[in-house]
Design a protein around this motif. Structure first.
Motif, PDB file in Angstrom:
ATOM      1  N   ALA A 265     -41.905   9.798 -25.988  1.00 44.12           N
ATOM      2  CA  ALA A 265     -40.996  10.964 -26.307  1.00 44.12           C
ATOM      3  C   ALA A 265     -39.548  10.142 -26.879  1.00 44.12           C
ATOM      4  CB  ALA A 265     -40.523  11.616 -24.867  1.00 44.12           C
ATOM      5  N   LEU A 266     -39.124   9.089 -26.407  1.00 43.03           N
ATOM      6  CA  LEU A 266     -37.980   8.493 -27.271  1.00 43.03           C
ATOM      7  C   LEU A 266     -38.480   7.872 -28.550  1.00 43.03           C
ATOM      8  CD1 LEU A 266     -36.594   6.629 -23.845  1.00 43.03           C
ATOM      9  CD2 LEU A 266     -35.245   8.308 -25.522  1.00 43.03           C
ATOM     10  N   ALA A 267     -39.721   7.353 -28.539  1.00 47.63           N
ATOM     11  CA  ALA A 267     -40.059   6.844 -29.937  1.00 47.63           C
ATOM     12  C   ALA A 267     -40.368   8.087 -30.868  1.00 47.63           C
ATOM     13  CB  ALA A 267     -41.406   6.118 -29.615  1.00 47.63           C
ATOM     14  N   ASP A 268     -40.868   8.955 -30.376  1.00 50.69           N
ATOM     15  CA  ASP A 268     -41.091  10.195 -31.223  1.00 50.69           C
ATOM     16  C   ASP A 268     -39.768  10.907 -31.725  1.00 50.69           C
ATOM     17  OD1 ASP A 268     -43.892  10.167 -30.778  1.00 50.69           O
ATOM     18  OD2 ASP A 268     -43.854  11.693 -29.311  1.00 50.69           O
ATOM     19  N   PHE A 269     -38.910  10.786 -30.970  1.00 52.42           N
ATOM     20  CA  PHE A 269     -37.343  11.333 -31.337  1.00 52.42           C
ATOM     21  C   PHE A 269     -36.866  10.566 -32.583  1.00 52.42           C
ATOM     22  CE2 PHE A 269     -32.812  11.512 -31.020  1.00 52.42           C
ATOM     23  CZ  PHE A 269     -32.476  12.725 -31.019  1.00 52.42           C
ATOM     24  N   PHE A 270     -36.763   9.296 -32.300  1.00 52.46           N
ATOM     25  CA  PHE A 270     -36.109   8.454 -33.238  1.00 52.46           C
ATOM     26  C   PHE A 270     -37.120   8.260 -34.389  1.00 52.46           C
ATOM     27  CE2 PHE A 270     -33.577   7.206 -29.650  1.00 52.46           C
ATOM     28  CZ  PHE A 270     -32.177   7.414 -30.276  1.00 52.46           C
ATOM     29  N   HIS A 271     -38.320   8.726 -34.435  1.00 49.56           N
ATOM     30  CA  HIS A 271     -39.120   8.620 -35.617  1.00 49.56           C
ATOM     31  C   HIS A 271     -39.106   9.984 -36.554  1.00 49.56           C
ATOM     32  CE1 HIS A 271     -42.579   6.976 -37.775  1.00 49.56           C
ATOM     33  NE2 HIS A 271     -43.268   7.932 -37.845  1.00 49.56           N
ATOM     34  N   GLU A 272     -37.981  10.855 -36.050  1.00 48.99           N
ATOM     35  CA  GLU A 272     -38.208  12.025 -36.879  1.00 48.99           C
ATOM     36  C   GLU A 272     -36.900  11.668 -37.785  1.00 48.99           C
ATOM     37  OE1 GLU A 272     -37.923  15.387 -38.642  1.00 48.99           O
ATOM     38  OE2 GLU A 272     -39.593  15.206 -37.141  1.00 48.99           O
ATOM     39  N   PRO A 273     -36.893  12.104 -39.044  1.00 48.06           N
ATOM     40  CA  PRO A 273     -35.773  11.704 -39.892  1.00 48.06           C
ATOM     41  C   PRO A 273     -34.541  12.605 -39.750  1.00 48.06           C
ATOM     42  CG  PRO A 273     -37.753  11.677 -41.213  1.00 48.06           C
ATOM     43  CD  PRO A 273     -38.169  12.046 -39.877  1.00 48.06           C
ATOM     44  N   HIS A 274     -34.935  13.981 -39.122  1.00 47.46           N
ATOM     45  CA  HIS A 274     -33.887  14.927 -38.902  1.00 47.46           C
ATOM     46  C   HIS A 274     -33.091  14.552 -37.818  1.00 47.46           C
ATOM     47  CE1 HIS A 274     -31.842  18.674 -38.383  1.00 47.46           C
ATOM     48  NE2 HIS A 274     -32.295  18.787 -36.998  1.00 47.46           N
ATOM     49  N   ASN A 275     -33.709  13.957 -36.750  1.00 47.55           N
ATOM     50  CA  ASN A 275     -33.120  13.688 -35.655  1.00 47.55           C
ATOM     51  C   ASN A 275     -32.177  12.568 -35.548  1.00 47.55           C
ATOM     52  OD1 ASN A 275     -34.463  15.651 -34.017  1.00 47.55           O
ATOM     53  ND2 ASN A 275     -35.930  14.287 -33.219  1.00 47.55           N
ATOM     54  N   VAL A 276     -32.761  11.425 -36.425  1.00 48.94           N
ATOM     55  CA  VAL A 276     -32.040  10.313 -36.932  1.00 48.94           C
ATOM     56  C   VAL A 276     -30.581  10.922 -37.804  1.00 48.94           C
ATOM     57  CG1 VAL A 276     -31.899   8.136 -38.176  1.00 48.94           C
ATOM     58  CG2 VAL A 276     -34.071   8.702 -36.938  1.00 48.94           C
ATOM     59  N   ALA A 277     -30.728  11.624 -38.637  1.00 48.16           N
ATOM     60  CA  ALA A 277     -29.617  12.315 -39.311  1.00 48.16           C
ATOM     61  C   ALA A 277     -28.506  12.541 -38.530  1.00 48.16           C
ATOM     62  CB  ALA A 277     -30.025  13.053 -40.350  1.00 48.16           C
ATOM     63  N   VAL A 278     -29.094  13.637 -37.667  1.00 51.42           N
ATOM     64  CA  VAL A 278     -28.312  14.149 -36.471  1.00 51.42           C
ATOM     65  C   VAL A 278     -27.620  13.035 -35.619  1.00 51.42           C
ATOM     66  CG1 VAL A 278     -28.144  15.602 -34.172  1.00 51.42           C
ATOM     67  CG2 VAL A 278     -29.422  16.318 -36.118  1.00 51.42           C
ATOM     68  N   TRP A 279     -28.335  12.156 -35.167  1.00 50.31           N
ATOM     69  CA  TRP A 279     -27.996  10.990 -34.148  1.00 50.31           C
ATOM     70  C   TRP A 279     -26.747  10.388 -35.022  1.00 50.31           C
ATOM     71  CZ3 TRP A 279     -29.031   8.676 -29.482  1.00 50.31           C
ATOM     72  CH2 TRP A 279     -28.609   7.353 -29.539  1.00 50.31           C
ATOM     73  N   GLU A 280     -26.912   9.857 -36.150  1.00 49.76           N
ATOM     74  CA  GLU A 280     -26.095   9.322 -36.800  1.00 49.76           C
ATOM     75  C   GLU A 280     -24.784   9.881 -37.042  1.00 49.76           C
ATOM     76  OE1 GLU A 280     -28.176   7.672 -40.260  1.00 49.76           O
ATOM     77  OE2 GLU A 280     -28.921   5.916 -38.940  1.00 49.76           O
ATOM     78  N   ASP A 281     -25.022  11.184 -37.599  1.00 49.82           N
ATOM     79  CA  ASP A 281     -23.743  12.211 -37.969  1.00 49.82           C
ATOM     80  C   ASP A 281     -22.851  12.319 -36.441  1.00 49.82           C
ATOM     81  OD1 ASP A 281     -22.016  13.764 -38.943  1.00 49.82           O
ATOM     82  OD2 ASP A 281     -23.413  15.879 -38.733  1.00 49.82           O
ATOM     83  N   LEU A 282     -23.489  12.464 -35.405  1.00 49.59           N
ATOM     84  CA  LEU A 282     -22.785  12.443 -34.081  1.00 49.59           C
ATOM     85  C   LEU A 282     -22.060  11.341 -33.896  1.00 49.59           C
ATOM     86  CD1 LEU A 282     -22.120  14.404 -31.683  1.00 49.59           C
ATOM     87  CD2 LEU A 282     -24.388  13.536 -30.694  1.00 49.59           C
ATOM     88  N   LEU A 283     -22.703  10.155 -33.758  1.00 50.45           N
ATOM     89  CA  LEU A 283     -22.237   8.954 -33.598  1.00 50.45           C
ATOM     90  C   LEU A 283     -20.969   8.499 -34.555  1.00 50.45           C
ATOM     91  CD1 LEU A 283     -25.049   6.611 -32.241  1.00 50.45           C
ATOM     92  CD2 LEU A 283     -23.458   8.275 -30.875  1.00 50.45           C
ATOM     93  N   GLY A 284     -21.119   9.431 -35.650  1.00 51.02           N
ATOM     94  CA  GLY A 284     -19.595   8.992 -36.335  1.00 51.02           C
ATOM     95  C   GLY A 284     -18.527   9.926 -36.071  1.00 51.02           C
ATOM     96  N   GLN A 285     -19.029  10.725 -35.001  1.00 51.87           N
ATOM     97  CA  GLN A 285     -17.748  11.596 -34.749  1.00 51.87           C
ATOM     98  C   GLN A 285     -17.295  11.288 -33.099  1.00 51.87           C
ATOM     99  OE1 GLN A 285     -15.994  14.142 -36.025  1.00 51.87           O
ATOM    100  NE2 GLN A 285     -17.396  13.756 -37.696  1.00 51.87           N
ATOM    101  N   VAL A 286     -18.172  10.530 -32.354  1.00 48.47           N
ATOM    102  CA  VAL A 286     -17.657  10.021 -31.177  1.00 48.47           C
ATOM    103  C   VAL A 286     -17.936   8.698 -31.029  1.00 48.47           C
ATOM    104  CG1 VAL A 286     -18.252  12.423 -30.107  1.00 48.47           C
ATOM    105  CG2 VAL A 286     -20.127  10.917 -30.106  1.00 48.47           C
ATOM    106  N   THR A 287     -17.371   8.099 -29.931  1.00 47.07           N
ATOM    107  CA  THR A 287     -17.399   6.762 -29.498  1.00 47.07           C
ATOM    108  C   THR A 287     -17.701   6.553 -28.281  1.00 47.07           C
ATOM    109  OG1 THR A 287     -16.056   6.260 -31.453  1.00 47.07           O
ATOM    110  CG2 THR A 287     -16.511   4.371 -29.789  1.00 47.07           C
ATOM    111  N   PRO A 288     -18.827   6.609 -27.657  1.00 50.29           N
ATOM    112  CA  PRO A 288     -19.280   6.407 -26.269  1.00 50.29           C
ATOM    113  C   PRO A 288     -18.856   4.970 -25.833  1.00 50.29           C
ATOM    114  CG  PRO A 288     -21.048   7.371 -27.207  1.00 50.29           C
ATOM    115  CD  PRO A 288     -20.131   6.910 -28.386  1.00 50.29           C
ATOM    116  N   PRO A 289     -18.183   4.730 -25.053  1.00 46.61           N
ATOM    117  CA  PRO A 289     -18.025   3.258 -24.356  1.00 46.61           C
ATOM    118  C   PRO A 289     -19.031   2.720 -23.787  1.00 46.61           C
ATOM    119  CG  PRO A 289     -16.802   5.009 -22.685  1.00 46.61           C
ATOM    120  CD  PRO A 289     -17.319   5.584 -24.156  1.00 46.61           C
ATOM    121  N   ARG A 290     -19.073   1.629 -23.843  1.00 51.01           N
ATOM    122  CA  ARG A 290     -20.441   0.819 -23.332  1.00 51.01           C
ATOM    123  C   ARG A 290     -20.626   1.157 -21.785  1.00 51.01           C
ATOM    124  NH1 ARG A 290     -23.679  -3.032 -24.203  1.00 51.01           N
ATOM    125  NH2 ARG A 290     -24.650  -4.503 -22.473  1.00 51.01           N
TER     126      ARG A 290
END
Length: 251
Positions: free
Chosen positions: A137-162
């Motif tokens: 399920a995780l591999a499928d999520f990150f293999h989908e270009p749309h999901n990766v775009a959403v992921w990168e956009d979101l991490l451009g707005q937030v900074t979760p601490p370690r």
DNA sequence: GCACCGCACTAATGGTCTTA
DNA sequence: TAAGACCATTAGTGCGGTGC
């Protein structure tokens, strides 16, 4: 920012991806112009959004809605991997592995499943309640270009601490704890975080493997099941005493 | 292969807060 | 002060993971 507000903002074209939530401050005047919105509610909404610029990594991962990755699995993954980029790397590594190592002509289903389960545990670092199904399920999520775009956009707005959990010695270390009923001195999330710091596992349901049930007012079926299984039940004050004992009197 | 465990997910409910 | 909305929580169900 509940279901109705999200639906309304979505219909207005203001929310097309999760990251758009963090761009709402640019629409303050637009929101204020909507029926039912005044200064106070708009300010509260925008302040609530800003307060989530450094979200808990496990909570953010849970919020992505990836199949099989709920609250507990998200926490287990972040405990093992530390941060979200490491999770993506593990998912991509698992995808590469499954492509390079498909089920062989001579390999039967059972050994193949065992091999994939082991690869999943090794790559994600989670051994409990984790196998190939969740890894796929995780591999499928990150293999989908749309999901990766959403992921990168979101991490451009937030900074979760370690994601780091420092544990202390306690009498519940290594035990499975379940919380039920209304907790009056802490939220459910806080209670689970406390259990983690004490080295215990906070589970969601009672079974024969449960060691301790912390029950507040209004506890129902879990309380009943714990009684049937002879599981130790304590109230919130009892839990506070365990915390105080572990932290030397200051919980 | 099977039984059990535990998690994901959903619907329902009550409390709290804000608007009008 | 009523109405509407969000949030936290519960119970119940289905299904994947684990161990025998």
């Amino acid at each position: 920012l509940g279901v109705k507000t999200i639906a309304q903002f979505f219909a207005l074209g203001w929310l097309e991806s999760p990251a758009d939530i963090f761009r709402l401050r640019a629409r303050r005047a637009d929101i204020l112009a909507l029926e039912g919105w005044q200064d106070k509610s708009v300010d509260n909404l925008l302040a609530a959004v800003e307060s989530k610029r450094a979200p808990d990594a496990a909570r953010l991962l849970f919020g992505l809605g990836i199949r099989h990755v709920g609250e507990v699995t998200a926490r287990d993954l972040m405990k093992a991997l530390g941060d979200l980029p490491a999770l993506r790397a593990a998912a991509e590594a698992f995808h590469a592995y499954r492509m390079a190592n498909p089920q062989g002509d001579e390999e039967k289903a059972s050994p193949f499943k065992a091999r994939m389960d082991q690869a999943a545990k090794d790559m994600f670092g989670v051994t409990d309640q984790f196998g190939a199904t969740v890894a796929h399920a995780l591999a499928d999520f990150f293999h989908e270009p749309h999901n990766v775009a959403v992921w990168e956009d979101l991490l451009g707005q937030v900074t979760p601490p370690r994601y780091e959990v420092e544990t202390v010695a306690s009498r519940v270390a290594g035990k499975t704890v379940v919380f039920t009923g209304k907790l009056e001195t802490m939220s459910r999330d806080e209670a689970k975080a406390q259990a983690e710091r004490l080295g215990a596992k906070a589970a969601g349901s009672v079974s024969a493997k449960t060691d301790l049930l912390v029950a507040g007012p209004g506890a129902g079926s879990k309380m009943k099941k714990a009684a049937e299984l002879g599981i130790e039940v304590i109230d919130e004050a009892g839990w506070a005493a365990i915390m105080a004992e572990a932290f030397g009197g200051g919980a």
